[in-house]
Design an enzyme around this catalytic site. Structure first.
Site, PDB file in Angstrom:
ATOM      1  N   TYR A   1      16.225  46.969  52.295  1.00 26.48           N
ATOM      2  CA  TYR A   1      17.247  47.734  52.999  1.00 26.48           C
ATOM      3  C   TYR A   1      16.563  48.772  53.874  1.00 26.48           C
ATOM      4  CZ  TYR A   1      17.350  52.442  50.929  1.00 26.48           C
ATOM      5  OH  TYR A   1      17.053  53.739  50.583  1.00 26.48           O
TER       6      TYR A   1
ATOM      7  N   PHE B   1      20.580  56.461  43.812  1.00 25.17           N
ATOM      8  CA  PHE B   1      20.342  55.067  43.435  1.00 25.17           C
ATOM      9  C   PHE B   1      18.863  54.694  43.550  1.00 25.17           C
ATOM     10  CE2 PHE B   1      19.780  50.698  44.927  1.00 25.17           C
ATOM     11  CZ  PHE B   1      20.411  49.956  43.934  1.00 25.17           C
ATOM     12  N   ASP B   2      18.222  55.060  44.648  1.00 26.06           N
ATOM     13  CA  ASP B   2      16.818  54.714  44.871  1.00 26.06           C
ATOM     14  C   ASP B   2      15.922  55.298  43.777  1.00 26.06           C
ATOM     15  OD1 ASP B   2      18.384  54.850  47.345  1.00 26.06           O
ATOM     16  OD2 ASP B   2      16.540  54.248  48.346  1.00 26.06           O
ATOM     17  N   THR B   3      16.105  56.593  43.529  1.00 27.52           N
ATOM     18  CA  THR B   3      15.267  57.266  42.545  1.00 27.52           C
ATOM     19  C   THR B   3      15.436  56.644  41.162  1.00 27.52           C
ATOM     20  OG1 THR B   3      15.388  59.356  43.764  1.00 27.52           O
ATOM     21  CG2 THR B   3      14.763  59.473  41.443  1.00 27.52           C
TER      22      THR B   3
END
Length: 409
Positions: free
Chosen positions: A108, A200-202
């Site tokens: 993404y 979300f990424d972390t």
């Protein structure tokens, strides 16, 4: 949550199926930037990417003309698809699209394309080859070139410092909107990720790292988007809440990371004569030991005047021993949850008794040799005695107290 596919016109070209790479562009009210972004991304992939690809527009509840622009793009390009979610949240959009994609590698990037696209192939190549499990673009890695204001630079570095100190994270940049993951890894990892927004990424990276997955970092060229709509204050608060939630989940053993490690994790490389996990355990044990020794010396110095040498040594050593056992249980030997905690503390006190014997014996020998030794000499003797006690402590913790603990590389 509902999910609908925005299909192309019937007369359009045939759609791309089962690509190697699926690049997701999450958007919310981006009717102006979406078209130029997808056109530029498509042109780059068509000219430079050697495998079949797809671009998926993940529209999370836009209320402007984003959906109409997405339909135009899917009609114009056979490699472009779009989905529309009725609820907001970048993490929700990525999670849903990634878990429904048929591509082998999922990526993404942000719609502003702040990251130079030349980093895309280096990002996904280790995943295509199977060398790595996740890949992230890093603005903080050596070799990166970044243009942004002092405020965002400070926030980014401060946030990653918090992750390193509170969660022992080893990756350098959790927030760069330029990431990729193998599809087989995503299917097993993403059900554990709870956040639906910017954290979300972390959360994904922390859980991946704790499960023993390999994270590949790519230095990127990155230019800040001055028109970014991210609410920095609200995002920072949500991130801190997420850190607290994950810390609690990891400390209680609620997440089945051990099972994920068995399925996908990479064990440490075997070295002749070195037990698995020993190197990592020694490093973590040394860190805990340094902190414990400093705390012990401070307590001893504070208590020495009022209690005398032997009593001060006993109280200081006992206080730090309990904290030391708890820290080594979690950090060094990877034991999670409350099961066996009291037994481990009891065994730790036995080990404490050995350390007490070594340090007290050293003090007794010193005072037998010199009637009134200086405080500096006392501290030197105690430091040397503690070094011996520390070596004994590590061996006993490894082979007796936490012998059933999970070794971590």
């Amino acid at each position: 949550m509902s999910l609908s596919t925005l299909s192309s016109q019937d007369a359009g070209p045939a759609r791309v199926t089962a690509p190697v790479l699926d690049v997701v562009v999450p958007v919310y009210n981006e009717e102006v930037d979406l078209g130029p972004c997808v056109q530029r991304l498509h042109a780059y992939l068509a000219a430079s990417f050697p495998y079949p690809f797809r671009i998926t527009i993940a529209d999370n509840a836009s209320v402007d003309g984003t959906a109409a622009v997405a339909r135009q793009l899917t009609a114009a390009y056979p490699e472009v698809e779009a989905v529309h979610l009725t609820q907001k949240g970048r993490g929700r959009a990525l999670n849903h699209v990634w878990t429904h994609s048929d591509a082998a590698v999922l990526a993404y990037m942000d719609v502003d394309l702040s990251t130079d696209l030349d980093a895309l192939l280096p990002l996904v190549a280790p995943l295509i080859s199977g060398h790595s499990d996740l890949a992230i673009g890093s603005r903080l890695a050596r070799g990166s070139r970044v243009v942004r204001g002092a405020k965002r630079e400070f926030i980014s570095r401060g946030y990653n410092l918090i992750l390193r100190t509170t969660m022992a994270a080893r990756f350098s940049d959790a927030q760069c909107g330029f990431k990729a993951i193998r599809a087989d890894v995503a299917r097993r990892l993403l059900p554990m990720v709870e956040d639906t927004g910017w954290f979300f990424d972390t959360e994904m990276l922390v859980l991946a790292e704790r499960a023993g997955l390999r994270i590949h970092e790519v230095p990127v060229d990155w230019v800040d988007d001055p028109d970014s709509r991210v609410d920095i204050a609200a995002t920072a608060i949500a991130d801190l809440k997420g850190i607290v939630r994950i810390t609690r989940a990891l400390s209680t053993g609620r997440l089945p990371l051990a099972a994920l490690r068995e399925q996908l994790g990479r064990d440490p490389l075997p070295v002749d004569g070195v037990p698995a996990g020993l190197t990592g355990q020694l490093i973590r044990f040394a860190g805990v030991g340094v902190a414990s020794t400093l705390a012990y010396l401070v307590l001893y110095a504070l208590l020495r005047a009022g209690l005398g040498a032997q009593s001060a040594n006993l109280v200081a050593l006992l206080a730090t021993a309990v904290a030391n056992t708890a820290a080594n249980r979690r950090l060094t030997f990877g034991v999670r949850g409350n099961g066996g905690a009291l037994r481990h503390q009891a065994q730790g006190l036995v080990v404490f008794g050995i350390g007490l014997g070594l340090t007290s014996g050293s003090l007794a020998l010193l005072h037998a040799a010199a009637t009134e030794p200086s405080r500096a000499v006392e501290l030197v003797v105690l430091v040397l005695a503690n070094l011996v006690a520390t070596a004994v402590r590590f061996l006993m913790l490894r082979i007796w107290v936490f012998r059933g603990g999970r070794n971590r590389a």
